[in-house]
Design an enzyme around this catalytic site. Sequence first.
Site, PDB file in Angstrom:
ATOM      1  N   GLU A 141       0.840  -1.199   0.000  1.00 32.23           N
ATOM      2  CA  GLU A 141       0.000   0.000   0.000  1.00 32.23           C
ATOM      3  C   GLU A 141       0.876   1.250   0.000  1.00 32.23           C
ATOM      4  O   GLU A 141       1.928   1.278   0.628  1.00 32.23           O
ATOM      5  CB  GLU A 141      -0.920   0.010   1.218  1.00 32.23           C
TER       6      GLU A 141
ATOM      7  N   LEU B 233      13.533  -3.429   8.337  1.00 29.39           N
ATOM      8  CA  LEU B 233      14.394  -3.543   9.521  1.00 29.39           C
ATOM      9  C   LEU B 233      14.300  -2.274  10.358  1.00 29.39           C
ATOM     10  O   LEU B 233      15.075  -2.085  11.271  1.00 29.39           O
ATOM     11  CB  LEU B 233      15.857  -3.763   9.094  1.00 29.39           C
TER      12      LEU B 233
ATOM     13  N   LYS C  17       0.741   2.916   8.142  1.00 26.10           N
ATOM     14  CA  LYS C  17       2.027   3.368   7.613  1.00 26.10           C
ATOM     15  C   LYS C  17       1.760   4.639   6.807  1.00 26.10           C
ATOM     16  O   LYS C  17       0.592   4.980   6.571  1.00 26.10           O
ATOM     17  CB  LYS C  17       2.684   2.285   6.754  1.00 26.10           C
TER      18      LYS C  17
ATOM     19  N   ARG D 195      -6.481  -0.271   9.083  1.00 26.55           N
ATOM     20  CA  ARG D 195      -6.702  -1.664   9.493  1.00 26.55           C
ATOM     21  C   ARG D 195      -5.503  -2.189  10.292  1.00 26.55           C
ATOM     22  O   ARG D 195      -4.366  -2.055   9.864  1.00 26.55           O
ATOM     23  CB  ARG D 195      -6.944  -2.545   8.263  1.00 26.55           C
TER      24      ARG D 195
ATOM     25  N   CYS E 138      -2.306  -6.992   5.753  1.00 26.09           N
ATOM     26  CA  CYS E 138      -1.610  -8.228   5.344  1.00 26.09           C
ATOM     27  C   CYS E 138      -0.738  -8.848   6.428  1.00 26.09           C
ATOM     28  O   CYS E 138      -0.954  -9.997   6.807  1.00 26.09           O
ATOM     29  CB  CYS E 138      -0.766  -7.956   4.113  1.00 26.09           C
TER      30      CYS E 138
ATOM     31  N   GLY F 273       1.480  -3.248  11.009  1.00 30.80           N
ATOM     32  CA  GLY F 273       0.030  -3.339  10.985  1.00 30.80           C
ATOM     33  C   GLY F 273      -0.416  -3.524   9.556  1.00 30.80           C
ATOM     34  O   GLY F 273       0.356  -3.993   8.719  1.00 30.80           O
TER      35      GLY F 273
HETATM   36  C1  UDX Z   1       2.789  -5.851   2.830  1.00 30.93           C
HETATM   37  C2  UDX Z   1       3.870  -6.430   1.926  1.00 30.93           C
HETATM   38  O1  UDX Z   1       4.997  -5.527   1.919  1.00 30.93           O
HETATM   39  C3  UDX Z   1       3.327  -6.662   0.521  1.00 30.93           C
HETATM   40  O2  UDX Z   1       4.318  -7.279  -0.290  1.00 30.93           O
HETATM   41  C4  UDX Z   1       2.099  -7.558   0.604  1.00 30.93           C
HETATM   42  O3  UDX Z   1       1.529  -7.781  -0.658  1.00 30.93           O
HETATM   43  C5  UDX Z   1       1.057  -6.952   1.538  1.00 30.93           C
HETATM   44  O4  UDX Z   1       1.657  -6.705   2.814  1.00 30.93           O
HETATM   45  P1  UDX Z   1       1.730  -3.462   3.231  1.00 30.93           P
HETATM   46  O5  UDX Z   1       0.748  -4.104   4.143  1.00 30.93           O
HETATM   47  O6  UDX Z   1       1.222  -2.434   2.264  1.00 30.93           O
HETATM   48  O7  UDX Z   1       2.449  -4.569   2.321  1.00 30.93           O
HETATM   49  O8  UDX Z   1       2.826  -2.781   4.142  1.00 30.93           O
HETATM   50  P2  UDX Z   1       4.397  -2.795   4.389  1.00 30.93           P
HETATM   51  O9  UDX Z   1       5.034  -1.683   3.673  1.00 30.93           O
HETATM   52  O10 UDX Z   1       5.000  -4.138   4.222  1.00 30.93           O
HETATM   53  O11 UDX Z   1       4.398  -2.388   5.955  1.00 30.93           O
HETATM   54  C6  UDX Z   1       3.678  -3.177   6.896  1.00 30.93           C
HETATM   55  C7  UDX Z   1       3.809  -2.627   8.291  1.00 30.93           C
HETATM   56  O12 UDX Z   1       5.125  -2.799   8.795  1.00 30.93           O
HETATM   57  C8  UDX Z   1       3.509  -1.141   8.446  1.00 30.93           C
HETATM   58  O13 UDX Z   1       2.712  -0.973   9.602  1.00 30.93           O
HETATM   59  C9  UDX Z   1       4.867  -0.496   8.615  1.00 30.93           C
HETATM   60  O14 UDX Z   1       4.817   0.682   9.365  1.00 30.93           O
HETATM   61  C10 UDX Z   1       5.626  -1.589   9.334  1.00 30.93           C
HETATM   62  N1  UDX Z   1       7.074  -1.560   9.096  1.00 30.93           N
HETATM   63  C11 UDX Z   1       7.550  -1.700   7.830  1.00 30.93           C
HETATM   64  C12 UDX Z   1       7.961  -1.427  10.163  1.00 30.93           C
HETATM   65  O15 UDX Z   1       7.542  -1.322  11.322  1.00 30.93           O
HETATM   66  N2  UDX Z   1       9.305  -1.458   9.912  1.00 30.93           N
HETATM   67  C13 UDX Z   1       9.801  -1.582   8.652  1.00 30.93           C
HETATM   68  O16 UDX Z   1      11.036  -1.585   8.496  1.00 30.93           O
HETATM   69  C14 UDX Z   1       8.896  -1.710   7.576  1.00 30.93           C
END
Ligand code: UDX
Length: 430
Positions: A152, A247, A317, A324, A257, A254
Amino acid sequence: MADIAIVGAGHVGVTYAAGLAALGHRIRVLDIDGARLAKLRRGKLWFFEPGLAELLTRGIARRRISFTTRYRIALKGVQFVFVCVSTPTTPDGSLDDSSIRSAFDQIKAHAGNPPPIVINKSTVPVGTGDAALQIFAQTDIKVVSNPEFLSEGRAVEDFFRPNRILIGSRDREAARLVANLFRPLHRRIVLTDSATAEVAKLASNAFLATKISFANAFARIAEEVGADVDELSRTLSLDPRIGPGHLTVGLGFGGSCLPKDIAAVEQLARRFGASYELFAAVATINREQRRRIIDFLLKTWGAIAGRRIGVLGLSFKPNTDDTRESPAVALVEELVAHRADVCVYDPAVRSAVRGATTVRTALAAARRADALIVATDWPEFRSLDLARLNGTMRGNVLIDARGVWDAARARELGFTYYSYGRGGSPRGTS
Ligand code: UDX
């Protein structure tokens, strides 16, 4: 150019509709929610996704995208049907596939002749591909699993530049035809069976969640020994076997997915007695990130009740209005449960959290606050003037739950600054 139906006008469905139309295909989007479709027809999204409304509008203007609530119309003469419906978590952690199954039933009932290839994009319980084969057993409908990896906030970019396109099917010809749809993207296509494709999707998200919790677990150690988590993450990222991304230490993961998929993997592992503790620990570490903030406030003040707390960010994010499973929302709820006076600002989220006040600017959230917390790393929070915040707050507690500010500068300004494992050592590598 192909005629394609897309079932489900959510994030994935709309992105694929706009993206496939840009590649020259004719798309019919089906959803049971007529109001949602009416909005899309005008080129308006019901969620926030950079660049997608423009791409959708272009597809509509070129008459390549239409919308319907009726399967009979959506499926008429199409060669492909993408199923992009949601698979929420059930109480035991497994994925609820009832929407998928109902879509399969409808496709079976309304498919034309020659029959289309059904392409499943949703994250599904492992074995759904085989279950679909049973559902379509008496027909010539072929089934292909093609999990999506869209992130997203960068879904359009991910559509045009995916790092891999995964196609799972026992039917080589069907897999080849689906692969052809994506060939103009010139990206890596992996052909496999449906079970491998389904597990690969879950494993991919479980790995990302594990990476985040791993970093967060190390933040705890870093905090104790005085190491800097950002330097640590950067150093880890430089090893190609570990790789960059996911990382960054913070409030935790959150979204629609990662939390859902780690729960599904844990449930799957439990079913087979296969090291489910690993996945359970990932979820536990994630929840603990919020608790550590509450603990810090309790340690600083003795009690949270009656304190005025500004919270910056509600979405899970940046660059999305999606809340969600957002850890930011969960944190606000916990602060409200502690009877704090919580004031929230998010650049995109319009919904409110019960018991908290919503304001329109970051400065308004900081005004007369005893503490200010960055819960989502929206770019605009990085450029906030810390000295100005200091002037507008009545207290001096700054909680940087996403590591967006310079710890040393915050401390110089007299803030009581907390950010997981960011003790304020000088930044930069030489
Ligand atoms: C994720 C996957 O990246 C994607 O490939 C899949 O199809 C769907 O799920 P998304 O849910 O959009 O995508 O978010 P992502 O960018 O992966 O971040 C997920 C969560 O992890 C966010 O809440 C973000 O804030 C958190 N996050 C991400 C961290 O806390 N640290 C990080 O280094 C990266």
